[in-house]
Design a protein around this motif. Sequence first.
Motif, short mmCIF file in Angstrom:
data_model
loop_
_atom_site.label_atom_id
_atom_site.label_comp_id
_atom_site.label_asym_id
_atom_site.label_seq_id
_atom_site.Cartn_x
_atom_site.Cartn_y
_atom_site.Cartn_z
N MET A 62 0.86 -1.19 0.00
CA MET A 62 0.00 0.00 0.00
C MET A 62 0.89 1.23 0.00
O MET A 62 1.84 1.33 0.78
CB MET A 62 -0.92 0.03 1.24
CG MET A 62 -1.91 -1.12 1.29
SD MET A 62 -2.97 -1.02 2.76
CE MET A 62 -3.80 0.53 2.44
N ALA A 63 0.57 2.19 -0.88
CA ALA A 63 1.38 3.41 -1.01
C ALA A 63 0.46 4.61 -1.15
O ALA A 63 -0.66 4.53 -1.67
CB ALA A 63 2.32 3.31 -2.21
N GLN A 64 0.95 5.74 -0.66
CA GLN A 64 0.22 7.00 -0.79
C GLN A 64 1.19 8.16 -0.70
O GLN A 64 2.28 8.04 -0.13
CB GLN A 64 -0.85 7.13 0.30
CG GLN A 64 -0.30 7.16 1.71
CD GLN A 64 -1.38 7.40 2.74
OE1 GLN A 64 -2.37 8.05 2.48
NE2 GLN A 64 -1.17 6.86 3.95
N ALA A 65 0.77 9.31 -1.29
CA ALA A 65 1.58 10.53 -1.21
C ALA A 65 1.18 11.30 0.04
O ALA A 65 0.03 11.26 0.49
CB ALA A 65 1.37 11.39 -2.45
N SER A 164 10.01 -5.53 -6.41
CA SER A 164 11.03 -5.92 -7.39
C SER A 164 10.49 -6.93 -8.40
O SER A 164 10.87 -6.93 -9.56
CB SER A 164 12.25 -6.48 -6.66
OG SER A 164 11.86 -7.61 -5.87
N LYS A 165 9.62 -7.82 -7.96
CA LYS A 165 9.06 -8.82 -8.87
C LYS A 165 7.90 -8.27 -9.69
O LYS A 165 7.37 -8.98 -10.53
CB LYS A 165 8.58 -10.04 -8.07
CG LYS A 165 9.68 -10.79 -7.35
CD LYS A 165 9.11 -11.98 -6.61
CE LYS A 165 10.20 -12.73 -5.87
NZ LYS A 165 9.65 -13.90 -5.14
N SER A 166 7.46 -7.02 -9.39
CA SER A 166 6.30 -6.41 -10.06
C SER A 166 5.03 -7.20 -9.86
O SER A 166 4.08 -7.09 -10.63
CB SER A 166 6.57 -6.24 -11.57
OG SER A 166 7.67 -5.39 -11.78
N SER A 167 5.03 -8.05 -8.83
CA SER A 167 3.81 -8.80 -8.55
C SER A 167 2.78 -7.95 -7.81
O SER A 167 1.60 -8.29 -7.77
CB SER A 167 4.14 -10.05 -7.73
OG SER A 167 4.80 -9.66 -6.53
N HIS A 168 3.25 -6.87 -7.21
CA HIS A 168 2.36 -5.94 -6.51
C HIS A 168 2.63 -4.53 -7.04
O HIS A 168 3.78 -4.08 -7.03
CB HIS A 168 2.59 -5.98 -5.00
CG HIS A 168 2.28 -7.31 -4.39
ND1 HIS A 168 3.18 -8.36 -4.38
CD2 HIS A 168 1.14 -7.78 -3.79
CE1 HIS A 168 2.63 -9.41 -3.79
NE2 HIS A 168 1.40 -9.09 -3.42
N LEU A 169 1.59 -3.88 -7.48
CA LEU A 169 1.71 -2.55 -8.08
C LEU A 169 0.56 -1.67 -7.61
O LEU A 169 -0.59 -2.12 -7.55
CB LEU A 169 1.70 -2.64 -9.61
CG LEU A 169 1.62 -1.30 -10.37
CD1 LEU A 169 2.88 -0.48 -10.16
CD2 LEU A 169 1.38 -1.56 -11.85
N GLN A 170 0.88 -0.44 -7.27
CA GLN A 170 -0.15 0.54 -6.91
C GLN A 170 0.16 1.85 -7.62
O GLN A 170 1.31 2.29 -7.65
CB GLN A 170 -0.23 0.76 -5.40
CG GLN A 170 -1.40 1.64 -5.00
CD GLN A 170 -1.62 1.66 -3.50
OE1 GLN A 170 -0.87 1.07 -2.74
NE2 GLN A 170 -2.66 2.35 -3.08
N ILE A 171 -0.89 2.44 -8.17
CA ILE A 171 -0.75 3.71 -8.89
C ILE A 171 -1.43 4.79 -8.07
O ILE A 171 -2.61 4.68 -7.74
CB ILE A 171 -1.38 3.63 -10.30
CG1 ILE A 171 -0.78 2.45 -11.07
CG2 ILE A 171 -1.17 4.93 -11.06
CD1 ILE A 171 -1.42 2.23 -12.42
#
Length: 646
Positions: A62-65, A164-171
Amino acid sequence: MFLARWSTVCVLLTLNTAVFGLKMIGYNRQVICSQGLSDCTMKDEMPLNVPLDNVMHVRNLMAQAALCCKGRGPCALCLLVDIRLSTDMDNKGSTGHDDEDYSEDNPKGAVTVCYNTAVTLPTCKKVEFTVNHSAALERQAQISMVILNPVGVSFSSQVFVHTSKSSHLQIIAVPSLDTVCSLETLERVEECDAPRLNSLINHDMNQVELQVAAKNKSLLSSMCLQYEQNGKCQRWTNLTIPLNLVTPCVCLQVWWDEEYQRSRRSLICPFLNTDIFQRNVWKNVTVFVVPGQMSNYGTILSWNLSAPCRLEAEVWPCHRTPWHFSNCKEMKGFRQHLPNATWRQNSKGRWEKPGVFENIDLQLSPCVMVKIKGMENEMGPFCFDDTGRHHWSLLIVAVMLVVSLTACLTYLLRNLVKRWASSCHNSRVVNFSKFSRTGHVVLLSPPDADGDVSGSVCALGSLLSKHGFGVSVDQWSRKEQCSMGPLLWLHSQLLKLDSSWGRVVLVVTHRALKRTEEWSHQHRAGEVWSPYSDVFTACLFLIRAHKHFGKTAAARFLLVTFERQPPGGDRGLPELLQGLPLFQLPFQTQALLSELTAGGQGMSSSRRTWTWWRAKEKDKDKPAMQKLAAPKCLQEETKTLKPLML
């Protein structure tokens, strides 16, 4: 290979919802690991050298600005990344990479997180840690990362965060700088260079006072006012806002002017949670109702609801029963609910919501009722004019009105001609040679003057003119008042009084005094009548101005009345008119003429104020009346005023 695999994953994922605001957080460390992980360190990593994750597998990302601040210092843009991990102790050592250094109980592991925008290459951060025995037993852990000033990321950017594996991505979408600078945190964001507004409600002056706060106060600022945060902003040049224009949805934007046109704008809505201004919204709600016809020959009733702010309301049609127009019975099955999110703003800045009631019986002359959320009473009924059914009745009423007005005007003109002829053929003239000189007189009528009072005013003007006074009567100058306005016309007449000694004679009645009291009460309350409405109101403003600036109003203004009973009754004159000479006509005609002559000689030399109780004493004291009796020629002259008393 890595970029191609990452692009494939991007196409399959759904874009997250854009964030409209940024959280403001404080931080002490850039990486925090949960219990079970120790020796956590974060360092930069080249994208091409990113190893596969080991020991701990990423289960969720999970990512946020946000805006990251240290203490009370400035804030900077940052990325907050939370990673949930799970252990895989059975497969430890299966990856075969050199950076896997295991001990029997506490193996080492690493997690790599990368981010980039659409126009930048990925930038990676690697977190290394040691897995404690407790984590191996729990088989789950969490890592929180703070990436300060991310490379290539700015306001309004779209950021791709992945493992790193790009298995999890959040935009995630970073809000624009305009949005960030409109928040309360703009003073701590270095990229924001905008002034701030502070507001103060001044109930004594019936206005809101605005103050511009900025570090550099020498710069000029511009401002605009809007209703609702997404409304149209109209230029506002004053540092005050009248209270009648203030509503809970009023917002203000401010920015640096001219050469600082690229300055960011700050937005404040200071009255958003103030219910005291909600009544200004309700007072300005308007509803227009128009009947119509559909293409399939069905009937419709169109309506348009408008207000300064968006509202949540209900509308429904109703029909009024004969002879009971105040009661409007609801027509079932047509009630509509209006959410506040469906309103639109017109070119005048008002928010409006149109709608229709289809297949409605227009023969019942339907109206529209409105119930606004938060308002106790319903509004309406709002009806349309059914001219197709009532045009004949309106025509009859119009004809009868014209005939009645013609008869009334003929009767009034006939009486005026008679009085004028009687005044012109009067053979006796009062001899006032003992007075040194005469001046100019401005004669003003009461605002509620009917036919008898108007005739008395004109007869008094003719009488004063015969005795050598220059006379200006408001009833004789209607054309000038229409072109100049009541206040300017009255000022032009006062200029004549300055060049030649004279007075302003104000005719008063019971209703005129009542209106004076209402004017004085509302003036103290701050709701001032316009001095341009009529000559009577303009005169009240001038009397108050004389008293306010310490001038003697009695030297310029005096009062006369044609009524038998004293205006004001036992209460006396209103406070504004107290101290002004008062004369009852025709009994005190001689005293009035004496007062109007040069210097106020004779009976008015002492500048006494005539009151009604003294007038009553004169009726009882006959010797005193004999002293005040006018010459025989004047007594005959005043007979023309006696029939004009109310």
